[in-house]
Motif scaffolding. Structure first.
Motif, PDB file in Angstrom:
ATOM      1  N   ALA A  64       0.652  30.693  14.568  1.00 50.08           N
ATOM      2  CA  ALA A  64       0.817  29.248  14.699  1.00 50.08           C
ATOM      3  C   ALA A  64       1.195  28.602  13.370  1.00 50.08           C
ATOM      4  CB  ALA A  64      -0.475  28.622  15.227  1.00 50.08           C
ATOM      5  N   LEU A  65       0.774  29.214  12.267  1.00 51.57           N
ATOM      6  CA  LEU A  65       1.010  28.631  10.942  1.00 51.57           C
ATOM      7  C   LEU A  65       2.278  29.130  10.263  1.00 51.57           C
ATOM      8  CD1 LEU A  65      -2.589  28.792   9.423  1.00 51.57           C
ATOM      9  CD2 LEU A  65      -1.331  26.707   9.988  1.00 51.57           C
ATOM     10  N   VAL A  66       2.752  30.315  10.622  1.00 55.20           N
ATOM     11  CA  VAL A  66       3.746  31.003   9.802  1.00 55.20           C
ATOM     12  C   VAL A  66       5.050  30.222   9.665  1.00 55.20           C
ATOM     13  CG1 VAL A  66       4.733  32.369  11.707  1.00 55.20           C
ATOM     14  CG2 VAL A  66       4.789  33.265   9.343  1.00 55.20           C
ATOM     15  N   ASP A  67       5.454  29.474  10.681  1.00 57.00           N
ATOM     16  CA  ASP A  67       6.711  28.723  10.585  1.00 57.00           C
ATOM     17  C   ASP A  67       6.636  27.602   9.559  1.00 57.00           C
ATOM     18  OD1 ASP A  67       7.977  30.301  12.428  1.00 57.00           O
ATOM     19  OD2 ASP A  67       7.648  28.955  14.125  1.00 57.00           O
ATOM     20  N   SER A  68       5.427  27.204   9.185  1.00 56.50           N
ATOM     21  CA  SER A  68       5.281  26.114   8.205  1.00 56.50           C
ATOM     22  C   SER A  68       4.948  26.639   6.816  1.00 56.50           C
ATOM     23  CB  SER A  68       4.183  25.140   8.661  1.00 56.50           C
ATOM     24  OG  SER A  68       2.918  25.782   8.690  1.00 56.50           O
ATOM     25  N   GLN A  69       5.094  27.939   6.600  1.00 53.84           N
ATOM     26  CA  GLN A  69       4.733  28.511   5.302  1.00 53.84           C
ATOM     27  C   GLN A  69       5.555  27.888   4.181  1.00 53.84           C
ATOM     28  OE1 GLN A  69       4.454  32.744   5.248  1.00 53.84           O
ATOM     29  NE2 GLN A  69       4.031  32.881   3.063  1.00 53.84           N
ATOM     30  N   VAL A  70       4.888  27.514   3.109  1.00 56.88           N
ATOM     31  CA  VAL A  70       5.555  26.900   1.958  1.00 56.88           C
ATOM     32  C   VAL A  70       6.219  28.001   1.138  1.00 56.88           C
ATOM     33  CG1 VAL A  70       5.254  25.476  -0.102  1.00 56.88           C
ATOM     34  CG2 VAL A  70       3.817  25.071   1.923  1.00 56.88           C
ATOM     35  N   GLN A 130      11.182   2.414   3.186  1.00 57.11           N
ATOM     36  CA  GLN A 130       9.806   2.775   3.498  1.00 57.11           C
ATOM     37  C   GLN A 130       9.543   4.261   3.285  1.00 57.11           C
ATOM     38  OE1 GLN A 130       7.457   0.463   4.128  1.00 57.11           O
ATOM     39  NE2 GLN A 130       9.124  -0.980   3.735  1.00 57.11           N
ATOM     40  N   ARG A 131      10.575   5.095   3.386  1.00 56.77           N
ATOM     41  CA  ARG A 131      10.376   6.519   3.193  1.00 56.77           C
ATOM     42  C   ARG A 131      10.726   6.907   1.765  1.00 56.77           C
ATOM     43  NH1 ARG A 131      14.898   9.639   3.496  1.00 56.77           N
ATOM     44  NH2 ARG A 131      16.872   8.547   3.834  1.00 56.77           N
ATOM     45  N   LEU A 132      10.456   8.148   1.421  1.00 60.01           N
ATOM     46  CA  LEU A 132      10.745   8.723   0.105  1.00 60.01           C
ATOM     47  C   LEU A 132       9.969   8.064  -1.029  1.00 60.01           C
ATOM     48  CD1 LEU A 132      14.630   9.263   0.289  1.00 60.01           C
ATOM     49  CD2 LEU A 132      12.841  10.945   0.684  1.00 60.01           C
ATOM     50  N   ARG A 133       8.879   7.343  -0.703  1.00 52.91           N
ATOM     51  CA  ARG A 133       8.020   6.830  -1.762  1.00 52.91           C
ATOM     52  C   ARG A 133       7.209   7.993  -2.334  1.00 52.91           C
ATOM     53  NH1 ARG A 133       7.561   1.158  -1.266  1.00 52.91           N
ATOM     54  NH2 ARG A 133       9.562   0.444  -0.463  1.00 52.91           N
ATOM     55  N   ARG A 134       6.828   7.900  -3.577  1.00 54.86           N
ATOM     56  CA  ARG A 134       6.130   9.016  -4.210  1.00 54.86           C
ATOM     57  C   ARG A 134       4.734   9.218  -3.624  1.00 54.86           C
ATOM     58  NH1 ARG A 134       7.271  11.742  -8.497  1.00 54.86           N
ATOM     59  NH2 ARG A 134       8.761  10.207  -9.290  1.00 54.86           N
ATOM     60  N   ILE A 135       4.426  10.456  -3.243  1.00 50.69           N
ATOM     61  CA  ILE A 135       3.088  10.816  -2.788  1.00 50.69           C
ATOM     62  C   ILE A 135       2.363  11.454  -3.962  1.00 50.69           C
ATOM     63  CG2 ILE A 135       1.761  12.216  -1.171  1.00 50.69           C
ATOM     64  CD1 ILE A 135       4.117  12.030   0.768  1.00 50.69           C
ATOM     65  N   ARG A 136       1.246  10.866  -4.368  1.00 55.48           N
ATOM     66  CA  ARG A 136       0.571  11.312  -5.588  1.00 55.48           C
ATOM     67  C   ARG A 136      -0.065  12.690  -5.427  1.00 55.48           C
ATOM     68  NH1 ARG A 136       2.874   8.533  -9.552  1.00 55.48           N
ATOM     69  NH2 ARG A 136       2.992   6.318  -9.039  1.00 55.48           N
ATOM     70  N   THR A 137      -0.705  12.933  -4.288  1.00 54.92           N
ATOM     71  CA  THR A 137      -1.388  14.201  -4.068  1.00 54.92           C
ATOM     72  C   THR A 137      -0.972  14.774  -2.724  1.00 54.92           C
ATOM     73  OG1 THR A 137      -3.301  13.419  -5.328  1.00 54.92           O
ATOM     74  CG2 THR A 137      -3.626  15.352  -3.936  1.00 54.92           C
ATOM     75  N   LEU A 138      -0.545  16.015  -2.733  1.00 56.65           N
ATOM     76  CA  LEU A 138      -0.173  16.714  -1.504  1.00 56.65           C
ATOM     77  C   LEU A 138      -1.249  17.718  -1.138  1.00 56.65           C
ATOM     78  CD1 LEU A 138       3.610  17.430  -2.127  1.00 56.65           C
ATOM     79  CD2 LEU A 138       2.683  16.044  -0.277  1.00 56.65           C
ATOM     80  N   CYS A 139      -1.383  17.967   0.159  1.00 58.94           N
ATOM     81  CA  CYS A 139      -2.333  18.959   0.645  1.00 58.94           C
ATOM     82  C   CYS A 139      -1.603  20.044   1.421  1.00 58.94           C
ATOM     83  CB  CYS A 139      -3.389  18.301   1.539  1.00 58.94           C
ATOM     84  SG  CYS A 139      -4.479  17.162   0.668  1.00 58.94           S
ATOM     85  N   SER A 140      -2.234  21.207   1.478  1.00 61.51           N
ATOM     86  CA  SER A 140      -1.702  22.318   2.246  1.00 61.51           C
ATOM     87  C   SER A 140      -2.871  23.100   2.826  1.00 61.51           C
ATOM     88  CB  SER A 140      -0.835  23.223   1.357  1.00 61.51           C
ATOM     89  OG  SER A 140      -0.153  24.196   2.126  1.00 61.51           O
ATOM     90  N   ILE A 141      -2.560  24.075   3.679  1.00 64.56           N
ATOM     91  CA  ILE A 141      -3.590  24.900   4.314  1.00 64.56           C
ATOM     92  C   ILE A 141      -3.483  26.316   3.747  1.00 64.56           C
ATOM     93  CG2 ILE A 141      -4.406  25.880   6.500  1.00 64.56           C
ATOM     94  CD1 ILE A 141      -3.129  23.370   7.855  1.00 64.56           C
TER      95      ILE A 141
END
Length: 282
Positions: free
Chosen positions: A201-207, A97-108
């Motif tokens: 709040a966001l910095v730990d999730s920085q890409v 069920q996991r690792l299926r391809r995600i076509r579009t990713l989003c970020s902030i």
């Protein structure tokens, strides 16, 4: 007779295929009557992990359909992780069920305006993930990204109106009325203080931006066996293996966009420099 052998007899798994399983890193494939795999997994110890499946009552349905178990050894754990992710996306096994391809990713993305920082949800069609700086979080949809912003607002007493998630009014946001906002929307809190709290709040999730000028080979070795995993912009392109009769398998895979699963596998060892890498000559 051991309990493991009883299970093998009960579930009709080919005994020779089970006996052949090595205690080395790699990918294992549960196969049924058809050609497509039922399940693909990875482990640093293939044999031990497969036997653990056979002892798991919750996986009885999968085991009942399994007739043999194949495997592909790798020189290290990262190679097993990358290969598992690639195979699941290509073959979509029934029980994965996991690792299926995600076509579009989003970020902030935080946009700096005259009023202050304004978060914006962007997707992988708008920005090049992995090479665009100052992006925060990776999400499967715009809805998921906005839900994360709402969660952070509640945790850090941020203003939903200033986050662009609620309409503004002269009386302030709804959070101000229920005391989950400190009042930046009506001037009770300095906007810069609010925005610094948002950034914290966001910095730990920085890409992380891809730290190389182009593709690299990530090298894993077991004795004299060497595997070189080609990666570019956090995307796995293929593996060159010293055991293979083919001089190079790297070009077997086409260049894809930024891949979330490869990013999760690679970002920590590459950024912490705990793996051997070599930049590829142009």
């Amino acid at each position: 007779m051991s309990s493991i052998n009883v299970k093998l007899l009960e579930h009709k798994i080919d005994a020779d295929s089970l006996a052949a399983l090595p205690r080395t890193p790699g990918v294992y494939i549960f196969k049924g009557e058809g050609t497509l795999p039922l399940y693909i997994g990875k482990s640093v110890d293939i044999r031990t992990r497969v036997l653990s499946h056979l002892r798991t009552p919750d996986e009885a349905s999968m085991i009942a359909q399994t007739r043999r178990i194949d495997f592909i050894e790798t020189a290290g754990e990262i190679g097993a992780l990358l290969l598992e992710s690639r195979m699941i996306k290509e073959q979509t096994p029934l029980f994965n069920q996991r690792l299926r391809r995600i076509r579009t990713l989003c970020s902030i993305r935080l946009n700096q305006t005259n009023a202050g920082a304004l978060p914006e949800v962007v997707d992988s069609k708008q920005v090049n993930l992995g090479s665009t700086p100052e992006l925060y979080g990776l999400y499967s949809s715009s809805h998921a990204a906005k839900a994360k912003l709402k969660e952070l607002a509640q945790q850090h007493m941020l203003c939903l109106a200033l986050l662009g998630l609620e309409k503004t009014s002269t009386r302030g946001c709804f959070g101000l009325q229920i005391k989950t906002c400190l009042g930046a929307c009506v001037g009770r809190e300095d906007r810069r203080t609010h925005d610094q709290r948002l950034f914290s709040a966001l910095v730990d999730s920085q890409v992380e931006v891809w730290p190389f000028d182009g593709p690299i080979d990530l090298i894993e070795q077991a004795g004299e066996w060497v595997q070189r995993h080609r990666v570019n912009n956090w995307c796995y392109l293929g593996t060159q293996c010293s055991k293979s009769s083919h001089p190079s398998q790297i070009n077997a895979y086409k260049q894809h966009d930024f891949d979330l699963d490869s990013y999760k596998i690679l970002v920590k060892p590459i950024m912490l420099k705990t793996v051997k890498v070599e930049e590829v000559e142009p």
